[in-house]
Design a protein around this motif. Structure first.
Motif, PDB file in Angstrom:
ATOM      1  N   TYR A  59       0.796  -1.228   0.000  1.00 57.94           N
ATOM      2  CA  TYR A  59       0.000   0.000   0.000  1.00 57.94           C
ATOM      3  C   TYR A  59       0.829   1.279   0.000  1.00 57.94           C
ATOM      4  CZ  TYR A  59      -3.861  -3.135   0.480  1.00 57.94           C
ATOM      5  OH  TYR A  59      -4.767  -4.136   0.245  1.00 57.94           O
ATOM      6  N   SER A  60       2.130   1.167   0.062  1.00 61.66           N
ATOM      7  CA  SER A  60       2.977   2.362  -0.015  1.00 61.66           C
ATOM      8  C   SER A  60       3.457   2.533  -1.452  1.00 61.66           C
ATOM      9  CB  SER A  60       4.154   2.259   0.958  1.00 61.66           C
ATOM     10  OG  SER A  60       4.942   1.128   0.676  1.00 61.66           O
ATOM     11  N   ILE A  61       2.515   2.810  -2.294  1.00 64.03           N
ATOM     12  CA  ILE A  61       2.763   2.932  -3.728  1.00 64.03           C
ATOM     13  C   ILE A  61       3.806   4.016  -3.985  1.00 64.03           C
ATOM     14  CG2 ILE A  61       1.685   3.469  -5.941  1.00 64.03           C
ATOM     15  CD1 ILE A  61      -0.949   2.343  -4.570  1.00 64.03           C
ATOM     16  N   VAL A  88      -5.772  -4.756  13.899  1.00 63.10           N
ATOM     17  CA  VAL A  88      -6.897  -4.918  12.982  1.00 63.10           C
ATOM     18  C   VAL A  88      -7.078  -6.394  12.593  1.00 63.10           C
ATOM     19  CG1 VAL A  88      -7.667  -4.419  10.623  1.00 63.10           C
ATOM     20  CG2 VAL A  88      -6.850  -2.558  12.085  1.00 63.10           C
ATOM     21  N   LEU A  89      -5.985  -7.057  12.273  1.00 58.78           N
ATOM     22  CA  LEU A  89      -6.067  -8.432  11.785  1.00 58.78           C
ATOM     23  C   LEU A  89      -6.265  -9.480  12.877  1.00 58.78           C
ATOM     24  CD1 LEU A  89      -3.202  -8.322   9.141  1.00 58.78           C
ATOM     25  CD2 LEU A  89      -5.658  -8.482   8.659  1.00 58.78           C
ATOM     26  N   TYR A  90      -5.664  -9.268  14.037  1.00 60.69           N
ATOM     27  CA  TYR A  90      -5.572 -10.367  15.002  1.00 60.69           C
ATOM     28  C   TYR A  90      -6.104 -10.059  16.401  1.00 60.69           C
ATOM     29  CZ  TYR A  90      -2.691 -12.214  11.326  1.00 60.69           C
ATOM     30  OH  TYR A  90      -2.251 -12.653  10.106  1.00 60.69           O
ATOM     31  N   SER A 103      -6.103   2.432   3.144  1.00 64.68           N
ATOM     32  CA  SER A 103      -6.151   1.476   2.028  1.00 64.68           C
ATOM     33  C   SER A 103      -6.122   0.044   2.539  1.00 64.68           C
ATOM     34  CB  SER A 103      -4.977   1.703   1.077  1.00 64.68           C
ATOM     35  OG  SER A 103      -5.067   2.965   0.484  1.00 64.68           O
ATOM     36  N   PHE A 104      -5.249  -0.223   3.480  1.00 64.41           N
ATOM     37  CA  PHE A 104      -5.148  -1.557   4.077  1.00 64.41           C
ATOM     38  C   PHE A 104      -6.494  -1.983   4.655  1.00 64.41           C
ATOM     39  CE2 PHE A 104      -4.748  -3.639   8.231  1.00 64.41           C
ATOM     40  CZ  PHE A 104      -4.242  -4.869   7.855  1.00 64.41           C
ATOM     41  N   SER A 105      -7.110  -1.110   5.423  1.00 66.33           N
ATOM     42  CA  SER A 105      -8.381  -1.429   6.068  1.00 66.33           C
ATOM     43  C   SER A 105      -9.487  -1.687   5.046  1.00 66.33           C
ATOM     44  CB  SER A 105      -8.786  -0.289   7.001  1.00 66.33           C
ATOM     45  OG  SER A 105     -10.007  -0.565   7.638  1.00 66.33           O
ATOM     46  N   ARG A 106      -9.549  -0.838   4.022  1.00 62.89           N
ATOM     47  CA  ARG A 106     -10.594  -1.007   2.996  1.00 62.89           C
ATOM     48  C   ARG A 106     -10.398  -2.283   2.180  1.00 62.89           C
ATOM     49  NH1 ARG A 106      -9.641   4.392   2.743  1.00 62.89           N
ATOM     50  NH2 ARG A 106      -8.215   4.201   0.981  1.00 62.89           N
ATOM     51  N   GLU A 107      -9.164  -2.623   1.890  1.00 64.06           N
ATOM     52  CA  GLU A 107      -8.882  -3.733   0.977  1.00 64.06           C
ATOM     53  C   GLU A 107      -8.707  -5.094   1.660  1.00 64.06           C
ATOM     54  OE1 GLU A 107      -8.845  -3.449  -2.403  1.00 64.06           O
ATOM     55  OE2 GLU A 107      -9.397  -1.348  -2.133  1.00 64.06           O
TER      56      GLU A 107
END
Length: 151
Positions: A80-82, A104-106, A141-145
């Protein structure tokens, strides 16, 4: 000790892991030696209160989890760090993002929005405004995707 303080301590430990070949258990054991911890409180207000068992478990879960899943979390940051190579990102910013992503993930007891908002607030204490915006963009972006909205 509030959870935000426990989170900041966890971020600092995740940062320390990036510079120290010791494993998370050794770093946690060293920091939370009560005598050593007391000396830190004389230098930094963050360490004023020794964490409760619950707070220590929270910090330990984050630090151990971030360490064990470092490659996965680094991959998300890179994805996500384009336009940025991972090596250009400060270790502090990376530690903040990895902590939020791990939560968020765990850690289902931490709402996604709380993990991300707390990460951005924490970044404001350590990073310039443009880096905070960068962190916000990557975590958004991470959260949305990557995750189902639950926070």
């Amino acid at each position: 000790m509030k959870r935000a303080i426990a989170r900041e301590i966890a971020v600092r430990l995740c940062f320390a892991l990036s510079e120290n070949p010791s494993g998370p258990e050794e770093i946690i054991e060293h920091l939370f030696n009560e005598e050593y911890y007391k000396t830190l409180s004389e230098e930094d207000e963050l360490y004023k209160d020794f964490p409760s068992k619950k707070q220590l478990a929270y910090i330990t879960q984050i630090v151990t989890g971030v360490s064990n899943r470092a490659a996965e979390l680094d991959g998300y940051i890179e994805k996500y760090s384009i336009g940025w190579k991972f090596g250009r990102i400060s270790r502090t910013a990376a530690a903040i993002m990895k902590t939020a992503m791990y939560e968020v993930l765990y850690m289902p007891d931490v709402p996604d929005k709380v993990a991300i908002n707390e990460a951005i607030e924490l970044a404001k204490h350590y990073e310039p405004p443009e880096t905070c915006a960068f962190i916000n963009g990557i975590l958004g972006s991470f959260s949305r995707e990557e995750v189902e909205p639950n926070g």
